[in-house]
Scaffold this motif. Structure first.
Motif, PDB file in Angstrom:
ATOM      1  N   MET A 118       0.777  -1.245   0.000  1.00 41.33           N
ATOM      2  CA  MET A 118       0.000   0.000   0.000  1.00 41.33           C
ATOM      3  C   MET A 118       0.800   1.283   0.000  1.00 41.33           C
ATOM      4  O   MET A 118       0.407   2.242  -0.660  1.00 41.33           O
ATOM      5  CB  MET A 118      -0.951   0.001   1.212  1.00 41.33           C
ATOM      6  N   THR A 119       1.869   1.325   0.788  1.00 39.92           N
ATOM      7  CA  THR A 119       2.528   2.633   0.957  1.00 39.92           C
ATOM      8  C   THR A 119       4.031   2.534   0.689  1.00 39.92           C
ATOM      9  O   THR A 119       4.645   1.487   0.888  1.00 39.92           O
ATOM     10  CB  THR A 119       2.320   3.184   2.390  1.00 39.92           C
ATOM     11  N   VAL A 120       4.594   3.652   0.253  1.00 39.03           N
ATOM     12  CA  VAL A 120       6.000   3.707  -0.141  1.00 39.03           C
ATOM     13  C   VAL A 120       6.638   4.930   0.542  1.00 39.03           C
ATOM     14  O   VAL A 120       6.023   6.000   0.554  1.00 39.03           O
ATOM     15  CB  VAL A 120       6.123   3.851  -1.684  1.00 39.03           C
ATOM     16  N   PRO A 121       7.848   4.787   1.102  1.00 36.55           N
ATOM     17  CA  PRO A 121       8.506   5.949   1.714  1.00 36.55           C
ATOM     18  C   PRO A 121       8.655   7.080   0.703  1.00 36.55           C
ATOM     19  O   PRO A 121       8.881   6.829  -0.488  1.00 36.55           O
ATOM     20  CB  PRO A 121       9.897   5.413   2.115  1.00 36.55           C
ATOM     21  N   ASP A 122       8.528   8.291   1.158  1.00 38.85           N
ATOM     22  CA  ASP A 122       8.622   9.502   0.343  1.00 38.85           C
ATOM     23  C   ASP A 122       7.354   9.801  -0.457  1.00 38.85           C
ATOM     24  O   ASP A 122       7.324  10.744  -1.253  1.00 38.85           O
ATOM     25  CB  ASP A 122       9.812   9.451  -0.647  1.00 38.85           C
ATOM     26  N   PHE A 164      -0.214   8.498   0.077  1.00 33.70           N
ATOM     27  CA  PHE A 164      -0.493   7.833  -1.203  1.00 33.70           C
ATOM     28  C   PHE A 164      -0.636   6.340  -0.910  1.00 33.70           C
ATOM     29  O   PHE A 164       0.268   5.716  -0.379  1.00 33.70           O
ATOM     30  CB  PHE A 164       0.654   8.077  -2.193  1.00 33.70           C
ATOM     31  N   PHE A 165      -1.801   5.806  -1.249  1.00 36.57           N
ATOM     32  CA  PHE A 165      -2.102   4.419  -0.890  1.00 36.57           C
ATOM     33  C   PHE A 165      -2.495   3.633  -2.139  1.00 36.57           C
ATOM     34  O   PHE A 165      -3.203   4.150  -2.998  1.00 36.57           O
ATOM     35  CB  PHE A 165      -3.271   4.368   0.097  1.00 36.57           C
ATOM     36  N   MET A 166      -2.047   2.397  -2.192  1.00 33.83           N
ATOM     37  CA  MET A 166      -2.445   1.530  -3.314  1.00 33.83           C
ATOM     38  C   MET A 166      -3.301   0.377  -2.805  1.00 33.83           C
ATOM     39  O   MET A 166      -3.020  -0.179  -1.741  1.00 33.83           O
ATOM     40  CB  MET A 166      -1.196   0.931  -3.981  1.00 33.83           C
ATOM     41  N   ILE A 167      -4.286   0.022  -3.576  1.00 25.25           N
ATOM     42  CA  ILE A 167      -5.019  -1.215  -3.309  1.00 25.25           C
ATOM     43  C   ILE A 167      -4.589  -2.184  -4.410  1.00 25.25           C
ATOM     44  O   ILE A 167      -4.478  -1.772  -5.572  1.00 25.25           O
ATOM     45  CB  ILE A 167      -6.553  -1.007  -3.377  1.00 25.25           C
ATOM     46  N   ASN A 216       2.937  -7.226  -4.384  1.00 25.64           N
ATOM     47  CA  ASN A 216       2.894  -8.354  -3.441  1.00 25.64           C
ATOM     48  C   ASN A 216       1.566  -8.515  -2.706  1.00 25.64           C
ATOM     49  O   ASN A 216       1.537  -8.859  -1.512  1.00 25.64           O
ATOM     50  CB  ASN A 216       4.052  -8.269  -2.442  1.00 25.64           C
ATOM     51  N   THR A 217       0.488  -8.254  -3.412  1.00 24.67           N
ATOM     52  CA  THR A 217      -0.818  -8.533  -2.803  1.00 24.67           C
ATOM     53  C   THR A 217      -1.688  -9.406  -3.704  1.00 24.67           C
ATOM     54  O   THR A 217      -2.903  -9.434  -3.553  1.00 24.67           O
ATOM     55  CB  THR A 217      -1.591  -7.239  -2.475  1.00 24.67           C
ATOM     56  N   ASN A 218      -1.046 -10.105  -4.624  1.00 25.00           N
ATOM     57  CA  ASN A 218      -1.833 -11.027  -5.449  1.00 25.00           C
ATOM     58  C   ASN A 218      -1.786 -12.409  -4.799  1.00 25.00           C
ATOM     59  O   ASN A 218      -0.912 -12.684  -3.992  1.00 25.00           O
ATOM     60  CB  ASN A 218      -1.247 -11.091  -6.863  1.00 25.00           C
ATOM     61  N   ILE A 219      -2.733 -13.241  -5.189  1.00 27.82           N
ATOM     62  CA  ILE A 219      -2.748 -14.591  -4.637  1.00 27.82           C
ATOM     63  C   ILE A 219      -2.810 -15.588  -5.783  1.00 27.82           C
ATOM     64  O   ILE A 219      -3.435 -15.329  -6.810  1.00 27.82           O
ATOM     65  CB  ILE A 219      -3.932 -14.792  -3.662  1.00 27.82           C
ATOM     66  N   VAL A 220      -2.153 -16.718  -5.589  1.00 25.19           N
ATOM     67  CA  VAL A 220      -2.041 -17.691  -6.684  1.00 25.19           C
ATOM     68  C   VAL A 220      -3.103 -18.761  -6.573  1.00 25.19           C
ATOM     69  O   VAL A 220      -3.804 -19.049  -7.526  1.00 25.19           O
ATOM     70  CB  VAL A 220      -0.641 -18.336  -6.685  1.00 25.19           C
ATOM     71  N   VAL A 221      -3.214 -19.366  -5.424  1.00 32.06           N
ATOM     72  CA  VAL A 221      -4.283 -20.355  -5.297  1.00 32.06           C
ATOM     73  C   VAL A 221      -5.582 -19.568  -5.148  1.00 32.06           C
ATOM     74  O   VAL A 221      -5.567 -18.391  -4.820  1.00 32.06           O
ATOM     75  CB  VAL A 221      -4.042 -21.368  -4.148  1.00 32.06           C
ATOM     76  N   ASN A 222      -6.694 -20.233  -5.373  1.00 34.76           N
ATOM     77  CA  ASN A 222      -7.895 -19.478  -5.707  1.00 34.76           C
ATOM     78  C   ASN A 222      -8.578 -18.695  -4.587  1.00 34.76           C
ATOM     79  O   ASN A 222      -9.747 -18.900  -4.317  1.00 34.76           O
ATOM     80  CB  ASN A 222      -8.899 -20.430  -6.354  1.00 34.76           C
ATOM     81  N   GLY A 223      -7.869 -17.820  -3.981  1.00 31.17           N
ATOM     82  CA  GLY A 223      -8.532 -16.935  -3.026  1.00 31.17           C
ATOM     83  C   GLY A 223      -9.216 -15.811  -3.776  1.00 31.17           C
ATOM     84  O   GLY A 223      -8.983 -15.620  -4.965  1.00 31.17           O
TER      85      GLY A 223
END
Ligand code: NAP
Length: 640
Positions: free
Chosen positions: A518-522, A526-529, A533-540
């Motif tokens: 979600m957030t990055v220094p500097d 500013f937020f990301m949805i 690294n927030t993806n999932i491989v098995v079927n969630g």
């Protein structure tokens, strides 16, 4: 309410009995619905068959019929809610497995058993409400995540605006209209936790139904008036002195405008910039060619010679749909997909099942929990890498090899009568290395058609007349690219300039990272949805992830309100330590295996897409922001 006995019988015949028993504990107050001898023993990869003897199932149905009839004849009131210990036992019962203690509060919350969830914004105090009203938040994207952000901001009383490049809501479900497009997560889980839909027509509904669902949610929450359509975000620039984001928008007539916002929420998804194969001559092809995500409905495929390049999740869905109508189809495959058997993939939800969802309280919640557990956390151990594994690159552990054996046989059996296909349909990489697709036989059925040819030779070039692979030119009339998306190229549509004039893409240099995605220094406020690294491989369900992220972001806004700070920025050491943990953990899963090449890895070979822990870990990490993780900054000038 008078009970239609025939309908109830029909409903009970198709009921998911463990979920129904769980629900009946709430309905009757009687814990004997979850007696040990009725505990299901699910058959792996089945549609949820209980493994119970038929006479036991018949007994459950008969008792359930009496209980539901009595409930519906009454005043509709439920007995007092079962205590937590009983809910815990229902969880174990419905899952058919002992759910670790750590999951108790997580599942209670996800199910909103007590009627409330931690995901509901907590802005009760007048002082906070007043602070919330002074904020302005800009949300980029009106897809699944942006809609969700809008709902939660609205509930928190935070003024906001949503910007979308498209003329309607829905994001990926608006853009992907290729034939056969449908969700590959069960719909009773792939829906917002607070917006159940008891009327899903299919277990895995087609794209128009998904779009209809999201449009319905938008209407119910009155969001449309907050959305600017057909408007592009070109740039976001942090104004250090003022402590605001200045966001440059361009409307469909090319007019630019700069708006200010205290915070920006980027909800632009990961899979929306088409990726084409890196082969020469693509622009020389004389016929129509298009990407699956930009389907040309004006191109009539009837009787045409069609090339399909790529055999991932999208091609897996559209190839069986268009194969009967085209003249000749040539499918170019680099790697086959792993197709997990799901017999009911295209089946309708029986009317009786919908009736139960609608009329038996808690049935929908426990059915969702069953799906949630068995297809996500319960499946994860099968794709965990065993560091001592030495059984070859086709698996990552003994249990993964066992699954490979089972699914490999399932796929091979479908083409046992075709010597030319039998060696081509079982992937060389481990299950879990890439996203598996759901298989009910139509994919290989399509590849076996007389008018379909599978080519596994390396793609060499595209010519004016067709596709060259293995030294052979395959002449075609149309080329369809099912070659996926530039997923590691996060936020590629716009520039983000943070503190000190640093541009986000320059900071990332092709290796996107963030704290909790979600957030990055500097890059304050500013937020990301659905960020790195927030993806999932098995079927969630990615909706689960978005709900957690939005809860956290709304928590950040609450922190601004509580502290009176103008900006918050994640600490670099916190961000870096988190990313080091993510990288280490990703190596421990099938998708992190050095033998797997996929879009989950960026050009540095780093897994930049996937969350390497359990869903519960994201849930816990995003309960609320920890003030110690952030640097808070005071406001210097008032916001215009
Ligand atoms: P994808 O899974 O990335 O598949 C792309 C396909 O193109 C793969 O077969 C890939 O082969 C092939 N390919 C790429 N470059 C190539 C080249 N130069 N030469 C030959 N073949 C090439 O893309 P997708 O099918 O669009 O799916 C992307 C993601 O979108 C999915 O993983 C899923 O998360 C999501 N999705 C979801 C649904 C759903 O929920 N129903 C449906 C569609 C998509 P390799 O495997 O060898 O790389």
């Amino acid at each position: 309410m008078p009970v239609d006995v025939a309908l109830l019988d029909e409903a009970l015949a198709v009921a998911h009995l463990p979920a129904l028993c769980g629900a009946l504990v709430h309905v009757t107050g009687d814990e004997s619905w979850i007696r040990p001898e009725w505990t299901p023993v699910y058959v792996p990869l089945s549609r949820g068959e209980t493994g119970l003897p038929p006479e036991v199932e018949a007994d459950i149905r008969a008792r359930a019929k009496a209980a539901i009839t009595e409930f519906l004849a009454g005043d509709g009131k439920l007995p007092p809610a079962p205590p937590v210990a009983v809910v815990r036992r229902i969880m174990d019962f419905v899952a058919g497995a002992e759910i670790p203690e750590a999951y108790a509060d997580f599942a209670m919350d996800e199910l909103a058993i007590a009627g409330q969830s931690s995901k509901d914004p907590q802005f009760d105090q007048p002082r906070l409400q007043a602070a919330a009203r002074k904020l302005k938040v800009l949300v980029i994207g009106a897809g699944m995540s942006g809609i969700l952000a809008g709902i939660r901001l609205s509930q928190a009383g935070v003024p906001f605006e949503i910007i979308d490049k498209n003329p309607d809501v829905g994001g990926t479900w608006f853009e992907n209209t290729y034939p056969g497009c449908r969700v590959d997560n069960a719909n009773h889980m792939y829906s917002y936790s607070f917006e159940p839909n008891h009327a899903w027509p299919q277990h895995f509904s087609p794209q128009p139904e998904l779009l209809k669902y999201f449009r319905g949610v938008v209407e119910r929450h009155g969001l449309r008036r907050h959305i600017r359509f057909e408007t592009l975000v070109e740039a976001c620039a942090w104004d250090d002195a003022k402590g605001v984001w200045r966001v440059t928008l361009k409307d469909r007539d090319g007019r630019s405008e700069v708006v200010e916002a205290n915070a920006v929420i980027s909800a632009v998804g990961q899979l929306n910039r088409p990726r084409y194969p890196d082969v020469e001559g693509r622009e020389t092809f004389e016929g129509p060619s298009f990407h699956s995500a930009e389907w040309r409905h004006d191109v009539d495929l009837k009787g045409k010679r069609v090339a399909v390049i790529g055999t991932g999740a999208s091609a897996f869905q559209f190839v069986p749909e268009i194969a009967p109508e085209v003249g000749q189809m040539t499918v170019f495959m680099r790697n086959p997909p792993w197709g997990l058997p799901v017999a009911h993939y295209h089946e309708s939800v029986p009317e009786g099942f919908k009736w139960l969802l609608e009329h038996v309280p808690y049935y929908d919640k426990w059915y969702r929990f069953y799906l949630f557990w068995t297809t996500t956390e319960g499946f994860l151990p099968m794709v965990k890498s065993d560091p001592l594994w030495n059984g070859g690159p086709g698996a990552v552990s003994e249990v993964n090899a066992g699954l490979r054996e089972m699914v490999g046989q399932y796929l091979s059996a479908q083409v046992a009568d075709r010597a030319d296909l039998v060696d081509k349909v079982v992937p060389g990489y481990p299950i879990g290395g890439k996203r598996a697709v759901l298989d009910n036989g139509v994919w290989l059925g399509a590849l076996k058609r007389e008018n379909v040819r599978l080519v596994t030779d390396k793609l060499e070039k595209i010519t004016s007349k067709g596709v060259v692979a293995g030294g052979v030119e395959h002449e075609v009339d149309v080329i369809i690219y099912g070659t996926g998306f530039q997923a590691s190229n996060f936020l590629s549509f716009y520039k983000v300039t943070g503190k000190g004039g640093r541009e986000l893409h320059d900071v990332w240099a092709g290796d996107a990272r963030a704290y909790l995605g979600m957030t990055v220094p500097d890059f304050p406020n500013f937020f990301m949805i659905y960020g790195p690294n927030t993806n999932i491989v098995v079927n969630g369900s990615i909706i689960f992830f978005s709900e957690c992220a939005v809860r956290y972001i709304v928590g950040c806004l609450r922190m601004l309100g509580e502290t009176g700070a103008a900006a918050m920025e994640v600490r670099k050491d916190v961000h870096d330590a988190f990313n080091a943990k993510v990288d280490e953990a990703n190596k421990g899963w099938a998708w992190g295996s050095p033998h797997v090449t996929s879009w989950y890895k960026n050009s540095f070979g780093r897994v930049s897409q996937n969350w390497p822990f359990g869903l519960i870990d994201y849930w816990r990490a995003t309960l609320a922001p920890n003030p110690d993780d952030f640097v808070l900054e005071r406001q210097t000038e008032p916001v215009a």
